[in-house]
Design a protein around this motif. Structure first.
Motif, PDB file in Angstrom:
ATOM      1  N   ASP A  98       4.777  -6.899 -62.828  1.00 11.39           N
ATOM      2  CA  ASP A  98       6.208  -6.853 -62.560  1.00 11.39           C
ATOM      3  C   ASP A  98       6.978  -8.093 -62.999  1.00 11.39           C
ATOM      4  N   VAL A  99       6.352  -9.250 -62.929  1.00 10.12           N
ATOM      5  CA  VAL A  99       7.098 -10.502 -63.037  1.00 10.12           C
ATOM      6  C   VAL A  99       7.687 -10.699 -64.429  1.00 10.12           C
ATOM      7  N   ALA A 100       8.852 -11.339 -64.463  1.00  6.30           N
ATOM      8  CA  ALA A 100       9.500 -11.645 -65.739  1.00  6.30           C
ATOM      9  C   ALA A 100      10.287 -12.941 -65.604  1.00  6.30           C
ATOM     10  N   LYS A 101      10.401 -13.648 -66.707  1.00  2.84           N
ATOM     11  CA  LYS A 101      11.218 -14.857 -66.737  1.00  2.84           C
ATOM     12  C   LYS A 101      12.684 -14.433 -66.806  1.00  2.84           C
ATOM     13  N   SER A 102      13.472 -14.882 -65.833  1.00  2.00           N
ATOM     14  CA  SER A 102      14.845 -14.400 -65.734  1.00  2.00           C
ATOM     15  C   SER A 102      15.891 -15.467 -66.035  1.00  2.00           C
ATOM     16  N   VAL A 103      15.475 -16.724 -66.087  1.00  2.00           N
ATOM     17  CA  VAL A 103      16.387 -17.816 -66.437  1.00  2.00           C
ATOM     18  C   VAL A 103      15.537 -18.925 -67.048  1.00  2.00           C
ATOM     19  N   ASN A 104      16.111 -19.722 -67.931  1.00  2.00           N
ATOM     20  CA  ASN A 104      15.283 -20.699 -68.638  1.00  2.00           C
ATOM     21  C   ASN A 104      15.575 -22.147 -68.271  1.00  2.00           C
ATOM     22  N   ILE A 105      16.247 -22.385 -67.156  1.00  2.00           N
ATOM     23  CA  ILE A 105      16.561 -23.741 -66.735  1.00  2.00           C
ATOM     24  C   ILE A 105      16.059 -24.031 -65.328  1.00  2.00           C
ATOM     25  N   LYS A 106      16.198 -23.086 -64.422  1.00  2.00           N
ATOM     26  CA  LYS A 106      15.884 -23.322 -63.017  1.00  2.00           C
ATOM     27  C   LYS A 106      14.394 -23.159 -62.740  1.00  2.00           C
ATOM     28  N   THR A 107      13.923 -23.820 -61.676  1.00  2.00           N
ATOM     29  CA  THR A 107      12.508 -23.704 -61.324  1.00  2.00           C
ATOM     30  C   THR A 107      12.183 -22.342 -60.731  1.00  2.00           C
ATOM     31  N   GLU A 108      13.175 -21.631 -60.181  1.00  2.00           N
ATOM     32  CA  GLU A 108      12.941 -20.276 -59.680  1.00  2.00           C
ATOM     33  C   GLU A 108      13.184 -19.261 -60.793  1.00  2.00           C
ATOM     34  N   ALA A 109      12.557 -19.521 -61.934  1.00  2.00           N
ATOM     35  CA  ALA A 109      12.829 -18.733 -63.132  1.00  2.00           C
ATOM     36  C   ALA A 109      12.156 -17.368 -63.129  1.00  2.00           C
ATOM     37  N   PHE A 110      11.049 -17.223 -62.396  1.00  2.00           N
ATOM     38  CA  PHE A 110      10.271 -15.988 -62.463  1.00  2.00           C
ATOM     39  C   PHE A 110      10.553 -15.097 -61.258  1.00  2.00           C
ATOM     40  N   ARG A 111      10.891 -13.861 -61.558  1.00  2.00           N
ATOM     41  CA  ARG A 111      11.228 -12.908 -60.508  1.00  2.00           C
ATOM     42  C   ARG A 111      10.619 -11.551 -60.835  1.00  2.00           C
ATOM     43  N   SER A 112      10.387 -10.787 -59.795  1.00  2.00           N
ATOM     44  CA  SER A 112       9.909  -9.413 -59.938  1.00  2.00           C
ATOM     45  C   SER A 112      10.987  -8.481 -59.414  1.00  2.00           C
ATOM     46  N   PRO A 113      11.331  -7.416 -60.157  1.00  2.00           N
ATOM     47  CA  PRO A 113      12.396  -6.531 -59.686  1.00  2.00           C
ATOM     48  C   PRO A 113      12.102  -5.892 -58.342  1.00  2.00           C
ATOM     49  N   TRP A 114      10.823  -5.748 -57.998  1.00  2.00           N
ATOM     50  CA  TRP A 114      10.462  -5.135 -56.722  1.00  2.00           C
ATOM     51  C   TRP A 114      10.001  -6.181 -55.706  1.00  2.00           C
ATOM     52  N   GLY A 115      10.199  -7.456 -56.029  1.00  2.00           N
ATOM     53  CA  GLY A 115       9.890  -8.533 -55.102  1.00  2.00           C
ATOM     54  C   GLY A 115       8.513  -9.125 -55.325  1.00  2.00           C
ATOM     55  N   PRO A 116       8.296 -10.387 -54.888  1.00  2.00           N
ATOM     56  CA  PRO A 116       6.984 -11.019 -55.019  1.00  2.00           C
ATOM     57  C   PRO A 116       5.978 -10.380 -54.071  1.00  2.00           C
ATOM     58  N   LEU A 117       4.696 -10.606 -54.365  1.00  2.00           N
ATOM     59  CA  LEU A 117       3.645 -10.137 -53.461  1.00  2.00           C
ATOM     60  C   LEU A 117       3.560 -11.001 -52.217  1.00  2.00           C
ATOM     61  N   GLY A 118       3.891 -12.278 -52.354  1.00  2.00           N
ATOM     62  CA  GLY A 118       3.774 -13.178 -51.218  1.00  2.00           C
ATOM     63  C   GLY A 118       4.148 -14.594 -51.589  1.00  2.00           C
ATOM     64  N   LEU A 119       3.731 -15.525 -50.751  1.00  2.00           N
ATOM     65  CA  LEU A 119       4.034 -16.941 -50.917  1.00  2.00           C
ATOM     66  C   LEU A 119       2.772 -17.775 -50.766  1.00  2.00           C
ATOM     67  N   VAL A 120       2.790 -18.946 -51.388  1.00  2.00           N
ATOM     68  CA  VAL A 120       1.773 -19.967 -51.126  1.00  2.00           C
ATOM     69  C   VAL A 120       2.492 -21.155 -50.498  1.00  2.00           C
ATOM     70  N   VAL A 121       2.085 -21.510 -49.287  1.00  2.00           N
ATOM     71  CA  VAL A 121       2.706 -22.631 -48.583  1.00  2.00           C
ATOM     72  C   VAL A 121       1.598 -23.570 -48.114  1.00  2.00           C
ATOM     73  N   GLU A 122       1.591 -24.777 -48.676  1.00  2.00           N
ATOM     74  CA  GLU A 122       0.599 -25.800 -48.335  1.00  2.00           C
ATOM     75  C   GLU A 122      -0.825 -25.255 -48.410  1.00  2.00           C
ATOM     76  N   GLY A 123      -1.094 -24.524 -49.465  1.00  2.00           N
ATOM     77  CA  GLY A 123      -2.440 -24.030 -49.706  1.00  2.00           C
ATOM     78  C   GLY A 123      -2.816 -22.766 -48.967  1.00  2.00           C
ATOM     79  N   LYS A 124      -1.889 -22.180 -48.224  1.00  2.00           N
ATOM     80  CA  LYS A 124      -2.176 -20.939 -47.495  1.00  2.00           C
ATOM     81  C   LYS A 124      -1.353 -19.794 -48.080  1.00  2.00           C
ATOM     82  N   ASN A 125      -2.009 -18.642 -48.263  1.00  2.00           N
ATOM     83  CA  ASN A 125      -1.340 -17.473 -48.826  1.00  2.00           C
ATOM     84  C   ASN A 125      -0.723 -16.609 -47.728  1.00  2.00           C
ATOM     85  N   TYR A 126       0.468 -16.137 -47.978  1.00  2.00           N
ATOM     86  CA  TYR A 126       1.139 -15.197 -47.079  1.00  2.00           C
ATOM     87  C   TYR A 126       1.503 -13.957 -47.901  1.00  2.00           C
ATOM     88  N   TRP A 127       0.871 -12.834 -47.594  1.00  2.00           N
ATOM     89  CA  TRP A 127       1.025 -11.612 -48.375  1.00  2.00           C
ATOM     90  C   TRP A 127       1.994 -10.649 -47.697  1.00  2.00           C
TER      91      TRP A 127
END
Length: 356
Positions: free
Chosen positions: A189-218
């Protein structure tokens, strides 16, 4: 652990101590980082240069050494596969990288692979691997939007998160993943949506989860076919089909289509407006090319969620055309190039676009 045991009066031989160290190292898991260049390996003239820099300058050993915290989560080693900007990732390089990933994942001493990659075509490489790597072991593709020399560079944390994700048991079986900006995305799903910002990659149906301090949240899981459920296998692919993309607009002419077909294109991805629309003057050209055996695949140039419905804008059944479903043109090209190594039947190709 070992000093604690000795302080408690237990007799621990040198051999036992070494065995304990070995067990602890193995418990962390073994990750191979395959470096291909890109911004994450880039260097700017000063710390103020976050958007103007030279990519593909830093070797993999330097990338790893710059993040000593990696050794806390995994036993890491690196290989330099390429040192290029990702705009130069051609079919041959995709195959070379894919075969190396496949070979590594067959090894018992490899628990996962991280690929550092330029962001321009990161989504395409990730999706290619998602189609052809027959393994449940995690493969994580990662890049950065700023070179390591810049203020607020994002590469170190992205790499740390990618390794942490790749070594995690809960990442197994989810297909190839992309880790950027603390988010976990499916390669499909993921695609590069902007070429300047660090939040450049987005999925039209949303991310699967997050990584926070080495822990995955799905929060969700991929449902389309990938990796071990795929009918494609990198070990059986030696050459990808020639597939080209033509960008659609109202005043376009037929020259690009004919030039690509004249140079051997087996399929054309029409990056149409809206629902993969085709300008009226181009419709007969695509009908003619289909009659000559060229596959015509309607995709949408809409940013961040183009969705092409079959027979909704053009009579696809009548013309024997294919629709790209929700794939953007560049990913539609990857899927067609892989699928056409197995079939040239338009109905089979349409099935593949629905299922993957």
């Amino acid at each position: 652990m070992i000093p604690t045991l000795l302080r408690r009066g237990g007799r621990l031989s040198i051999a036992a101590a070494l065995l304990t160290v070995s067990v602890l190292a193995c418990a962390k898991g073994n990750i191979v980082i395959l470096a291909t260049g890109g911004t994450i390996a880039g260097s700017g003239a000063s710390s103020a240069n976050s958007a103007s820099y030279q990519s593909a300058k830093v070797a993999v050993d330097q990338l790893i050494a710059a993040v000593p915290e990696l050794q806390n989560v995994a036993s890491v080693r690196g290989e330099q596969v390429f040192q290029i900007g990702s705009e130069s990732f051609n079919n041959e390089r995709l195959l070379q990288l894919g075969k190396r990933v496949s070979a590594l994942l067959k090894q018992n001493d490899v628990d996962g692979v991280v690929i550092t990659h330029g962001t321009d075509t990161l989504e395409e490489t990730a999706y290619f691997l998602n189609l052809v790597i027959p393994s449940t072991k995690p493969v994580v593709v990662v890049g950065s939007m700023r070179p390591g020399t810049a203020m607020s560079a994002d590469g170190k944390l992205n790499l740390y998160n990618a390794v942490s994700l790749a070594v995690s048991p809960d990442a197994r079986g989810k297909g190839v993943l992309v880790s950027m900006n603390d988010e976990i995305h499916t390669a499909r799903d993921v695609a590069k949506s902007v070429n300047i910002k660090t939040e450049a990659f987005r999925s039209p149906w949303g991310p699967l989860g997050l990584v926070v301090e080495g822990k995955n949240y799905w929060f969700r899981a991929p449902v389309k076919r990938h990796t071990t459920a795929s009918e494609f296998n990198i070990d059986r692919i030696e050459k990808l089909a020639s597939v080209e993309v033509v960008y659609g607009y109202g005043n376009m002419n037929e020259q690009a289509y004919r030039a690509y077909v004249g140079n051997g294109a087996a399929a054309i991805i029409h990056a149409g407006t809206g629902n993969g629309s085709v300008a009226s003057q181009i419709v007969p050209v695509l009908q003619e090319l289909r009659g000559k055996g060229v596959q015509i695949i309607r995709s949408s140039r809409v940013t961040g969620g183009g969705f092409v419905l079959r027979n909704a804008e053009q009579p696809d059944d009548k013309y024997d055309w294919i629709v790209a479903h929700d794939f953007n043109p560049q990913k539609a090209r990857i899927l067609a190039a892989v699928a056409m190594t197995r079939t040239s039947d338009s109905k089979e190709l349409q099935r593949i676009f629905w299922e993957y």
